[in-house]
Design an enzyme around this catalytic site. Sequence first.
Site, short mmCIF file in Angstrom:
data_model
loop_
_atom_site.label_atom_id
_atom_site.label_comp_id
_atom_site.label_asym_id
_atom_site.label_seq_id
_atom_site.Cartn_x
_atom_site.Cartn_y
_atom_site.Cartn_z
N ARG A 118 -5.46 6.51 -8.45
CA ARG A 118 -6.02 5.54 -9.40
C ARG A 118 -7.24 4.86 -8.79
O ARG A 118 -7.24 4.53 -7.60
CB ARG A 118 -4.98 4.49 -9.77
CG ARG A 118 -3.88 5.04 -10.66
CD ARG A 118 -2.80 4.02 -10.91
NE ARG A 118 -1.58 4.35 -10.20
CZ ARG A 118 -0.58 3.51 -10.01
NH1 ARG A 118 -0.65 2.28 -10.45
NH2 ARG A 118 0.50 3.90 -9.35
N GLY B 230 4.62 2.72 1.68
CA GLY B 230 4.38 3.95 2.45
C GLY B 230 3.23 3.87 3.45
O GLY B 230 3.40 4.14 4.63
N LEU C 161 0.85 -1.20 0.00
CA LEU C 161 0.00 0.00 0.00
C LEU C 161 0.88 1.25 0.00
O LEU C 161 1.41 1.64 1.05
CB LEU C 161 -0.91 0.02 1.24
CG LEU C 161 -1.85 -1.16 1.46
CD1 LEU C 161 -2.60 -1.01 2.77
CD2 LEU C 161 -2.83 -1.31 0.30
N GLY C 162 1.10 1.80 -1.16
CA GLY C 162 1.87 3.04 -1.26
C GLY C 162 1.00 4.02 -2.03
O GLY C 162 -0.22 4.02 -1.88
N ASN C 163 1.65 4.84 -2.88
CA ASN C 163 0.83 5.66 -3.76
C ASN C 163 0.11 4.74 -4.75
O ASN C 163 -1.07 4.87 -5.02
CB ASN C 163 1.73 6.68 -4.45
CG ASN C 163 0.93 7.88 -4.85
OD1 ASN C 163 -0.18 8.11 -4.38
ND2 ASN C 163 1.47 8.65 -5.78
N GLY C 164 0.85 3.75 -5.27
CA GLY C 164 0.22 2.64 -5.99
C GLY C 164 -0.02 1.52 -4.98
O GLY C 164 0.75 1.37 -4.04
N GLU D 221 12.83 -1.79 -2.87
CA GLU D 221 12.87 -2.24 -4.26
C GLU D 221 14.28 -2.16 -4.84
O GLU D 221 14.66 -3.01 -5.65
CB GLU D 221 11.87 -1.46 -5.11
CG GLU D 221 10.45 -1.81 -4.70
CD GLU D 221 9.38 -1.32 -5.66
OE1 GLU D 221 8.67 -0.37 -5.31
OE2 GLU D 221 9.27 -1.87 -6.76
N ARG E 227 -1.64 10.76 5.26
CA ARG E 227 -1.44 11.59 6.46
C ARG E 227 -2.40 12.77 6.45
O ARG E 227 -3.01 13.11 7.47
CB ARG E 227 0.01 12.09 6.54
CG ARG E 227 0.98 10.98 6.84
CD ARG E 227 2.39 11.36 6.52
NE ARG E 227 2.61 11.39 5.06
CZ ARG E 227 3.80 11.37 4.48
NH1 ARG E 227 4.87 11.36 5.21
NH2 ARG E 227 3.91 11.37 3.17
P1 AMP Z 1 5.17 4.90 -1.49
O1 AMP Z 1 4.51 4.92 -2.84
O2 AMP Z 1 5.41 3.51 -0.98
O3 AMP Z 1 6.37 5.79 -1.40
O4 AMP Z 1 4.09 5.52 -0.49
C1 AMP Z 1 3.72 6.87 -0.55
C2 AMP Z 1 2.46 7.09 0.27
O5 AMP Z 1 2.66 6.59 1.60
C3 AMP Z 1 2.10 8.56 0.49
O6 AMP Z 1 1.31 9.04 -0.56
C4 AMP Z 1 1.33 8.53 1.78
O7 AMP Z 1 -0.05 8.34 1.50
C5 AMP Z 1 1.80 7.29 2.49
N1 AMP Z 1 2.55 7.57 3.72
C6 AMP Z 1 3.85 7.90 3.88
N2 AMP Z 1 4.15 8.08 5.18
C7 AMP Z 1 3.01 7.87 5.86
C8 AMP Z 1 2.65 7.92 7.26
N3 AMP Z 1 3.55 8.20 8.19
N4 AMP Z 1 1.37 7.64 7.58
C9 AMP Z 1 0.45 7.34 6.63
N5 AMP Z 1 0.74 7.28 5.31
C10 AMP Z 1 1.98 7.54 4.95
#
Ligand code: AMP
Length: 402
Positions: A245, A334, A213-216, A388, A288
């Site tokens: 998305r 993220g 669970l990140g942006n994607g 990654e 956040r």
């Molecule tokens: P990634 O694509 O893995 O880099 O994840 C990015 C996403 O992680 C961001 O758009 C946030 O929604 C989420 N994120 C990052 N830090 C936090 C946090 N401390 N608490 C909640 N969501 C977070």
Amino acid sequence: MKILVINSGSSSIKYQVLDMESESVLASGLVERIGEPVGNLVTKFHPDTDQENKVTREQRIADHKQGMLAAISLLTDSEVGVIEDASEIGAVGHRVVHGGEDFHEPTVITPEVLEAITANIPLAPLHNPANLDGITVAMDIFADVKQVAVFDTAFHQTMPERAYMYALPYAYYAEDRIRRYGFHGTSHKFIAAETAKLLRKPLAECNLITVHLGNGCSMTAIENGQSVDTSLGMTPLEGLVMGTRSGDVDPAIHTFLHRNKGMDIEEIDAVLNKESGLKGLCGMNDMRDIHDAIAEGNKQAKIALDVQTYRNKKYIGAYMAVLGRVDAIVFTAGIGENDPKVRELSLQGMEVFGIQLDLEANAQRVKQPTCISSKESTIPVFVIPTNEELAIARETLQVVQG
Ligand code: AMP
């Protein structure tokens, strides 16, 4: 051996130099705004250590080659650099988004491999050309060094037909390769291997649900160490609710938008990819900000959180049905690594299936792999940070060492 990992985008290059004996990152950097009047080059030497040293430069970077050369000039700088010259790099690992049905594993790049990546451009028109730019430049600069392509899709090539076929006219698959491919494969594979270590079991005996669970966002059902289903499809749009998305929607909505709102196919595509998901539901795509807004009583933000976590739960349930026995559920990326509320809501009410969180362990923020389920939980739940670049470097090392 020192390995250079390259993730080349349309106007950016992300890179890392890793020393594979210690698996430590010697430098990590980003070249941005390639082709614009002023480009940006940021390199962190010895990141996340006491010796971290960040160097930033602004200069015009005409193309990917100039960008890579600028990065190498920093990496070899006599004062701050971490290598003496480019010949210290033992291999280059490239992230390549779409390997189609051609690549089941990381592969040494040859002219035939370049041709196959090029042939897969219709499946990833934005990503594969940018990845090819990075490869071409690196092959030029590191002419005597093995270059390895590590595909986002490769790990999912073990999916059975019943999971990867869409119920569309068969000719669409036979003639145009329209099927589900899945993405984030490097992350899911890395997380699976790390989970097997925690479970002290060979990966080939592990049944896992990995939740990226990140942006994607994507989720994978892993049976005996192999991907048997995953939520992203032919493109990275299907499945879970993501930052911008949509994930799963009724395909008839496309027709509705066209007929009733006069939108053309390009507009619909842009909305589904860039204006939907969390952002579409509440105007924010960072979890956040969404939590802050919920605390202030923002109703749409609450809907966004609920829709995302409900979808996560549905997929977890579906993958439990696919796998039967589940040895662990693992959250990463993220949101997955940092957001206890999302993890809690995604598993809420699943005690009947043997899933029970330890809310205290879940609330803690740690950078190490952590078990967040209670002792009573028959299925352990972990948080494991994904990496990654390290995953690509490990795969590259394995390929070059044969
Ligand atoms: P990634 O694509 O893995 O880099 O994840 C990015 C996403 O992680 C961001 O758009 C946030 O929604 C989420 N994120 C990052 N830090 C936090 C946090 N401390 N608490 C909640 N969501 C977070």
